[in-house]
Design an enzyme around this catalytic site. Sequence first.
Site, PDB file in Angstrom:
ATOM      1  N   GLU A   1       2.673  -8.210  -1.428  1.00 49.09           N
ATOM      2  CA  GLU A   1       1.411  -8.799  -0.970  1.00 49.09           C
ATOM      3  C   GLU A   1       1.335 -10.303  -1.202  1.00 49.09           C
ATOM      4  O   GLU A   1       0.747 -11.034  -0.404  1.00 49.09           O
ATOM      5  CB  GLU A   1       0.221  -8.111  -1.654  1.00 49.09           C
ATOM      6  CG  GLU A   1      -0.107  -6.738  -1.099  1.00 49.09           C
ATOM      7  CD  GLU A   1       0.714  -5.605  -1.717  1.00 49.09           C
ATOM      8  OE1 GLU A   1       1.737  -5.888  -2.358  1.00 49.09           O
ATOM      9  OE2 GLU A   1       0.312  -4.438  -1.541  1.00 49.09           O
TER      10      GLU A   1
ATOM     11  N   GLY B   1       0.813  -1.215   0.000  1.00 50.09           N
ATOM     12  CA  GLY B   1       0.000   0.000   0.000  1.00 50.09           C
ATOM     13  C   GLY B   1       0.847   1.265   0.000  1.00 50.09           C
ATOM     14  O   GLY B   1       0.411   2.310  -0.492  1.00 50.09           O
TER      15      GLY B   1
ATOM     16  N   GLU C   1       1.717   1.835  -3.460  1.00 51.31           N
ATOM     17  CA  GLU C   1       0.469   2.187  -4.158  1.00 51.31           C
ATOM     18  C   GLU C   1       0.074   3.640  -3.891  1.00 51.31           C
ATOM     19  O   GLU C   1      -0.510   4.303  -4.750  1.00 51.31           O
ATOM     20  CB  GLU C   1      -0.643   1.217  -3.737  1.00 51.31           C
ATOM     21  CG  GLU C   1      -0.396  -0.195  -4.282  1.00 51.31           C
ATOM     22  CD  GLU C   1      -1.377  -1.212  -3.750  1.00 51.31           C
ATOM     23  OE1 GLU C   1      -1.427  -1.382  -2.505  1.00 51.31           O
ATOM     24  OE2 GLU C   1      -2.100  -1.830  -4.541  1.00 51.31           O
TER      25      GLU C   1
HETATM   26  N1  3HC Z   1       1.417  -3.830   9.197  1.00 53.00           N
HETATM   27  C1  3HC Z   1       1.465  -3.949  10.531  1.00 53.00           C
HETATM   28  N2  3HC Z   1       2.600  -4.127  11.226  1.00 53.00           N
HETATM   29  C2  3HC Z   1       3.744  -4.169  10.522  1.00 53.00           C
HETATM   30  C3  3HC Z   1       3.772  -4.065   9.126  1.00 53.00           C
HETATM   31  C4  3HC Z   1       2.538  -3.890   8.453  1.00 53.00           C
HETATM   32  N3  3HC Z   1       2.483  -3.748   7.120  1.00 53.00           N
HETATM   33  N4  3HC Z   1       5.045  -4.168   8.709  1.00 53.00           N
HETATM   34  C5  3HC Z   1       5.796  -4.315   9.798  1.00 53.00           C
HETATM   35  N5  3HC Z   1       5.016  -4.322  10.905  1.00 53.00           N
HETATM   36  C6  3HC Z   1       5.473  -4.427  12.285  1.00 53.00           C
HETATM   37  C7  3HC Z   1       6.073  -5.783  12.590  1.00 53.00           C
HETATM   38  O1  3HC Z   1       5.086  -6.716  12.983  1.00 53.00           O
HETATM   39  C8  3HC Z   1       7.030  -5.457  13.711  1.00 53.00           C
HETATM   40  O2  3HC Z   1       6.271  -5.369  14.887  1.00 53.00           O
HETATM   41  P1  3HC Z   1       6.909  -5.801  16.302  1.00 53.00           P
HETATM   42  O3  3HC Z   1       8.091  -4.906  16.483  1.00 53.00           O
HETATM   43  O4  3HC Z   1       5.800  -5.578  17.237  1.00 53.00           O
HETATM   44  O5  3HC Z   1       7.288  -7.247  16.153  1.00 53.00           O
HETATM   45  C9  3HC Z   1       7.510  -4.064  13.366  1.00 53.00           C
HETATM   46  O6  3HC Z   1       6.535  -3.531  12.452  1.00 53.00           O
HETATM   47  C10 3HC Z   1       8.860  -4.022  12.693  1.00 53.00           C
HETATM   48  O7  3HC Z   1       8.862  -4.952  11.617  1.00 53.00           O
HETATM   49  P2  3HC Z   1      10.140  -5.863  11.305  1.00 53.00           P
HETATM   50  O8  3HC Z   1      10.620  -6.502  12.548  1.00 53.00           O
HETATM   51  O9  3HC Z   1       9.768  -6.724  10.168  1.00 53.00           O
HETATM   52  O10 3HC Z   1      11.184  -4.740  10.871  1.00 53.00           O
HETATM   53  P3  3HC Z   1      12.267  -4.754   9.724  1.00 53.00           P
HETATM   54  O11 3HC Z   1      12.945  -3.454   9.783  1.00 53.00           O
HETATM   55  O12 3HC Z   1      13.057  -6.020   9.773  1.00 53.00           O
HETATM   56  O13 3HC Z   1      11.431  -4.807   8.341  1.00 53.00           O
HETATM   57  C11 3HC Z   1       9.743  -4.181   6.783  1.00 53.00           C
HETATM   58  C12 3HC Z   1      10.617  -3.753   7.973  1.00 53.00           C
HETATM   59  C13 3HC Z   1      10.625  -4.432   5.550  1.00 53.00           C
HETATM   60  C14 3HC Z   1       8.778  -3.060   6.487  1.00 53.00           C
HETATM   61  C15 3HC Z   1       9.012  -5.482   7.124  1.00 53.00           C
HETATM   62  O14 3HC Z   1       8.360  -5.311   8.357  1.00 53.00           O
HETATM   63  C16 3HC Z   1       7.968  -5.901   6.131  1.00 53.00           C
HETATM   64  O15 3HC Z   1       8.283  -6.527   5.147  1.00 53.00           O
HETATM   65  N6  3HC Z   1       6.700  -5.580   6.410  1.00 53.00           N
HETATM   66  C17 3HC Z   1       5.585  -6.014   5.606  1.00 53.00           C
HETATM   67  C18 3HC Z   1       5.461  -5.200   4.365  1.00 53.00           C
HETATM   68  C19 3HC Z   1       4.270  -5.664   3.593  1.00 53.00           C
HETATM   69  O16 3HC Z   1       4.008  -6.829   3.431  1.00 53.00           O
HETATM   70  N7  3HC Z   1       3.516  -4.695   3.061  1.00 53.00           N
HETATM   71  C20 3HC Z   1       2.345  -5.004   2.306  1.00 53.00           C
HETATM   72  C21 3HC Z   1       1.190  -5.104   3.234  1.00 53.00           C
HETATM   73  S1  3HC Z   1      -0.272  -5.669   2.423  1.00 53.00           S
HETATM   74  C22 3HC Z   1      -0.830  -4.304   1.611  1.00 53.00           C
HETATM   75  O17 3HC Z   1      -0.197  -3.302   1.592  1.00 53.00           O
HETATM   76  C23 3HC Z   1      -2.166  -4.451   0.970  1.00 53.00           C
HETATM   77  C24 3HC Z   1      -2.449  -3.324   0.049  1.00 53.00           C
HETATM   78  O18 3HC Z   1      -2.108  -3.690  -1.249  1.00 53.00           O
HETATM   79  C25 3HC Z   1      -3.880  -2.921   0.078  1.00 53.00           C
END
Ligand code: 3HC
Length: 681
Positions: A128, A105, A108
């Site tokens: 995603e 997102g 996006e």
């Molecule tokens: N939503 C909620 N919480 C999230 C999050 C998210 N998208 N991304 C990270 N967090 C949280 C983690 O759970 C973690 O929480 P904690 O400290 O309580 O355990 C904290 O943020 C830090 O995350 P990491 O330990 O993973 O930190 P890093 O620095 O190693 O990595 C990152 C950061 C690269 C951003 C990694 O967290 C990541 O890959 N996050 C997911 C990204 C993702 O998948 N985004 C797409 C979401 S789906 C979407 O966007 C749908 C849309 O198309 C409508």
Amino acid sequence: MTAINAVTDLTTDGELGVITIDSPPVNALSADVRDGLAGAMAAAVADDAVKAIVLICAGRTFIAGADISEFGKPPRGAALHDVQARIENSPKPVVAAIHGTALGGGLEVALVAHYRVAVLSAKFGLPEVKLGLLPGAGGTQRLPRVVGARKALEMVTTGTPIGAKAAAEFGLIDAIVDDLRAGAIHFARRVLAENLPLHRVRDKPVLGVEEGMFDAYRRAQAKTFRGFEAPEANIQCIEAAATLPFDEGMAVERRLFMGLMTGLQSKAQRYVFFAERQANKVDGLDPDAPLLPVKSVGVIGAGTMGGGIAMNFLNAGVPVTIVETRQEALDRGVATIRRNYDNTAAKGRMTAADVDTRMGLLTPTLDMGALKDADLVIEAVFENMDLKKDIFGRLDGIAKPGAILASNTSYLNVDEIAAATSRPDHVLGLHFFSPANVMRLLEVVRGAKTDGQVLATAMATAKTIGKVAVVSGVCHGFIGNRMLEQRQRQAMALIVEGALPEQVDRVLFDFGFPMGPFQMSDLAGLDIGWSAETSKGETIRDRLCEAGLRGQKNGRGFYDYDAQRNRTPSPVAEKIILDYAAEKGVNRREVSDAEILERCLYPMVNEGAKILEEKMAQRASDIDIVWINGYGWPVYRGGPMFWADSVGLAKVAEALGRYGIAPAALLARLAAEGKSFTGAV
Ligand code: 3HC
Ligand code: NAI
């Protein structure tokens, strides 16, 4: 400065409005962030003094995606599509300023801005698919309009992000800047000065569409995507972008997104995302307490595991001293490490200079005394208690005070090993999985006396070397192998009762494992832990080994292997199995696929329940992380405990009873109360 809400503010800088989002840790698009963005856009557009808008984030990253923890809950706040429409249709140019990771997102949102600038370290991706989803905020329709159909297809189906340099080459960003805020402001002023147009990505055509490209891609990736629903849905979205007008493509995206979002696969993969991060947390330990230094590492034994373990640290830039008993074994171990690196370099994934740097960090020696300065020593010699005790006893006299002493044992009692030293509080198990430089799982075995700081340091070290660490208590086989044993026992029983290895393997392969138990035995080698001198010919395994069947290494095992490792069921193995069954007076019967699945997997779940009861694992999700990262459990089924929850624990308990296996007390209780292990299904 105007505070729009708790996580968003709007400041002005001359004729520019600067919207800043500050929602730690990763500026995920929570309801607050969406509301803040909508409010800030409205305020900036309404303010006549503002001529252009910069959107920037505080903290470590630009918006890293939707807030995954909100998924599946009742909607709150501004809808993301409405927020995006405000940006895209703004009469004033919007410049997104990107650092960290613009993911999902987040990207996006950036894609509805009229311009994008970023610092060189920024990354851009639509991950995603890794959550069993597809980009649901126009990503599948806008990204191909910027980077072309092929690159978009690759990015949405693998979820792998690209760096700023590549993003600039593909036109995903308009400039790379040194200082993000100043650079973005400068860029926005240029847009105004040169009266540049309000670029809307949605108005562009999708380039690079070729006849048959989507089916060709499906075929090429079939093996990688096997079992997963999300990659296909992502492909269909890019196909829609390539063939339909923008709004119709958006409708396809919406429909497929909702289908995935409500499905079990995505639920499982989102659960795994949080489970993996949870696993690294140790109950009862202060996450902010200081850690011990791990600046140099010693490895004892340069065999299969020792070499792979050493590579993990060399890759992270940590010097390693590796010890063997004989020069020949030492040379062989070092040569294997170098060959692995050379192979990686030959594939272009590392430079020759990288290989030299890593090898330069390695000190091979026959002298255990060389470990006196190591902060962490990992023992990986033969699986033999007397030998391990002897080594730890000697190590105790060599290692400096405060050093962490670890064993890579697969099954042995870590407390007994620790008792061979005068410092059991500094001893623990670090159970790597083969190949140790590749497999992500690390079981960190906490001994009865292991000190909290030692444990915390081990967990942090695991993260440094890119492993997913799970804490296990001391028990035979720890979490993973202890459960595996149950599956192996059932698989062997099933081939005596009437199934054949290929049927059992097929059922588990179709469930989603990369291979079945008999293929796995062939791969590991049938003679591990077997010796001709002591073989009593009592088990099928004994008899296979006595007949010269060793598995893949000599091309003969449960299967025969040709030079390309293609396998066909072995008639020799089949005869041994049938003779064995006859000798035991077994009246072989037809065994159904359903029985194979239940009998191989439910006893594992049952053992998982016992592991929880005995507090050998901290939480059910840790067990799932072990199985997904160490044993190829399909991530879209969420691990054995999540999967059992999805099947229903009453059904699991009932089936176990039917097969003559007593359900563990915890399983029986949860089943009776209509509860689950994970609470996540
Ligand atoms: N939503 C909620 N919480 C999230 C999050 C998210 N998208 N991304 C990270 N967090 C949280 C983690 O759970 C973690 O929480 P904690 O400290 O309580 O355990 C904290 O943020 C830090 O995350 P990491 O330990 O993973 O930190 P890093 O620095 O190693 O990595 C990152 C950061 C690269 C951003 C990694 O967290 C990541 O890959 N996050 C997911 C990204 C993702 O998948 N985004 C797409 C979401 S789906 C979407 O966007 C749908 C849309 O198309 C409508
Ligand atoms: P291996 O046989 O490949 O290597 C063991 C090495 O230790 C040999 O090179 C041997 O020369 C060396 N060695 C023996 N005594 C020594 C001593 N006193 N000092 C220094 N070196 C000595 O064995 P492998 O497979 O690497 O296993 C090592 C340990 O890792 C065992 O405890 C095993 O249970 C465990 N393990 C093995 C896994 C596997 O898949 N192979 C997976 C996870 C753990």
